[in-house]
Scaffold this motif. Structure first.
Motif, PDB file in Angstrom:
ATOM      1  N   GLY A 302     106.270  10.260  19.685  1.00  0.00           N
ATOM      2  CA  GLY A 302     105.303  10.531  20.750  1.00  0.00           C
ATOM      3  C   GLY A 302     104.166  11.432  20.336  1.00  0.00           C
ATOM      4  N   ALA A 303     104.570  12.317  19.442  1.00  0.00           N
ATOM      5  CA  ALA A 303     103.940  13.317  18.791  1.00  0.00           C
ATOM      6  C   ALA A 303     102.878  12.764  17.706  1.00  0.00           C
ATOM      7  CB  ALA A 303     104.741  14.297  18.126  1.00  0.00           C
ATOM      8  N   ARG A 309      96.036   9.327  17.965  1.00  0.00           N
ATOM      9  CA  ARG A 309      94.659   9.278  18.952  1.00  0.00           C
ATOM     10  C   ARG A 309      93.812   9.991  18.846  1.00  0.00           C
ATOM     11  NH1 ARG A 309      98.900   7.514  22.539  1.00  0.00           N
ATOM     12  NH2 ARG A 309      98.822   9.516  23.394  1.00  0.00           N
ATOM     13  N   LYS A 310      94.223  11.429  18.725  1.00  0.00           N
ATOM     14  CA  LYS A 310      93.318  12.466  18.299  1.00  0.00           C
ATOM     15  C   LYS A 310      92.387  12.254  17.068  1.00  0.00           C
ATOM     16  CE  LYS A 310      95.822  16.291  20.300  1.00  0.00           C
ATOM     17  NZ  LYS A 310      96.491  17.712  20.176  1.00  0.00           N
ATOM     18  N   SER A 315      87.140  10.728  14.625  1.00  0.00           N
ATOM     19  CA  SER A 315      86.428   9.662  13.932  1.00  0.00           C
ATOM     20  C   SER A 315      85.305   8.958  14.573  1.00  0.00           C
ATOM     21  CB  SER A 315      87.331   8.821  13.113  1.00  0.00           C
ATOM     22  OG  SER A 315      87.890   7.906  13.950  1.00  0.00           O
ATOM     23  N   ARG A 316      85.529   8.684  15.829  1.00  0.00           N
ATOM     24  CA  ARG A 316      84.529   7.952  16.509  1.00  0.00           C
ATOM     25  C   ARG A 316      83.467   8.842  16.934  1.00  0.00           C
ATOM     26  NH1 ARG A 316      88.963   5.307  19.172  1.00  0.00           N
ATOM     27  NH2 ARG A 316      88.983   6.876  20.845  1.00  0.00           N
ATOM     28  N   ILE A 317      83.800  10.190  17.232  1.00  0.00           N
ATOM     29  CA  ILE A 317      82.917  11.239  17.524  1.00  0.00           C
ATOM     30  C   ILE A 317      81.676  11.304  16.234  1.00  0.00           C
ATOM     31  CG2 ILE A 317      82.532  13.668  17.917  1.00  0.00           C
ATOM     32  CD1 ILE A 317      84.668  13.523  19.753  1.00  0.00           C
ATOM     33  N   GLN A 318      82.445  11.311  14.913  1.00  0.00           N
ATOM     34  CA  GLN A 318      81.497  11.532  13.879  1.00  0.00           C
ATOM     35  C   GLN A 318      80.750  10.310  13.610  1.00  0.00           C
ATOM     36  OE1 GLN A 318      81.475  14.249  11.923  1.00  0.00           O
ATOM     37  NE2 GLN A 318      82.829  15.401  13.452  1.00  0.00           N
TER      38      GLN A 318
END
Length: 318
Positions: A302-303, A309-310, A315-318
């Motif tokens: 789970g971690a 996901r983080k 990467s999408r923000i960048q």
């Protein structure tokens, strides 16, 4: 004879690690194999450390000790594999006497420490399953730090005593060590004097410092299994056993291979077999630990999913 022995004592400044020198055609393949094992071991154990530090759900005694174990596996692999890889790549299998003693010191230190860490983790699981009402009060932060620090201190104490005994003696020829790293039983065969008494002292010191954690580990799991078997429901037994199944697997692999290596008769016929088992506990055990804990542990998985996901969101923000 005395002059010859004295000459050997002064001229022996390095060893030749024969390792896999009898398989010259397989050197490139062995280099690639061990390189992959080393990289995967480093990545897997480093990932466990990152998950334990980054995810607050894993800020528990069990995962604190798991983080220590992963750090130890990184150090242990790095004490043996880089030197072996360099020898396979460059063809230079020589190592200085001081370098050989240093390698033995660190590899022995990490193996001894792992014995204590596995015992501490067994005790942690014993309290969680057999004494759940006392778990939170006993396994507090300070006590966990003391247990972890004690494991590292006892590990270095055990090997320091042995190395201090070795440092008082001199090495004689031949200068060849039929192994891929500087292992204790191989080094003893190269001392100038009769090593019966030193061998006896080393065995006694090793037994006094490593048998207690082994006994604690076995005792803890005897109590755990006894408690689990008394749970009336099948679901309850499965849930209780799942909390320690990964650690029990690691303990079984570690001690099982270690016993085979050191209880195997030391003869020329079994020398190659000894190398095979040594590969298992020096290379495959550090590689298997993160795989076992990640594949068999829902909290770690789970971690890992949250970390992926983080990273994907960043990467999408960048």
């Amino acid at each position: 004879m005395a002059d010859t022995r004295q000459e050997n004592q002064t001229s022996l400044t390095q060893f030749i690690l024969l390792g896999f020198g009898t398989l010259p055609k397989l050197q490139p393949l062995l280099f690639l194999l061990f390189l992959v094992i080393y990289l995967v071991t480093m990545a897997g154990n480093l990932l466990i450390v990152v998950l334990v530090v980054a995810d607050w759900h894993l800020h528990t005694p069990m995962y604190f000790f798991l983080g220590n174990l992963s750090c130890l596996e990184i150090c242990y692999s790095s004490s043996i594999l880089p030197r072996l890889l360099a020898g396979l790549l460059m063809g230079d299998r020589t190592i200085s006497v001081d370098g050989c003693i240093t390698q033995f010191f660190f590899s022995g230190f990490f193996v001894a420490t792992e014995c204590y860490l596995l015992a501490v983790m067994s005790y942690d699981r014993y309290l969680a399953i057999c004494k759940p009402l006392h778990y939170a009060t006993r396994m507090c932060g300070d006590f966990c730090l003391q247990l972890a620090a004690g494991s590292w201190i006892n590990g270095i104490l055990a090997v320091t005593i042995i190395v201090s005994l070795m440092s008082q003696l001199t090495f004689c020829g031949p200068d060849e060590i039929d192994h891929f790293f500087c292992e204790a039983t191989q080094l003893i065969n190269h001392f100038c004097k009769d090593m019966y008494h030193l061998d006896l002292v080393i065995n006694i010191v090793t037994a006094l410092l490593t048998l207690p954690p082994f006994v604690l580990t076995v005792t803890s799991y005897v109590c755990i299994i006894s408690t689990v078997l008394r749970i009336p429901s099948t679901t309850g037994r499965q849930k209780a056993f799942s909390t320690c199944s990964s650690h029990l697997t690691v303990v079984t692999i570690f001690y099982g291979i270690l016993m085979v290596v050191y209880l195997l008769p030391k003869s020329n016929m079994l020398r190659d077999l000894d190398k095979v088992f040594s590969i298992c506990y020096t290379f495959l055990t550090p590689l298997a630990n993160p795989l076992i804990y990640s594949l068999r542990n829902t909290e770690v998985k789970g971690a890992l999913r949250k970390l992926v996901r983080k990273c994907a969101g960043f990467s999408r923000i960048q």
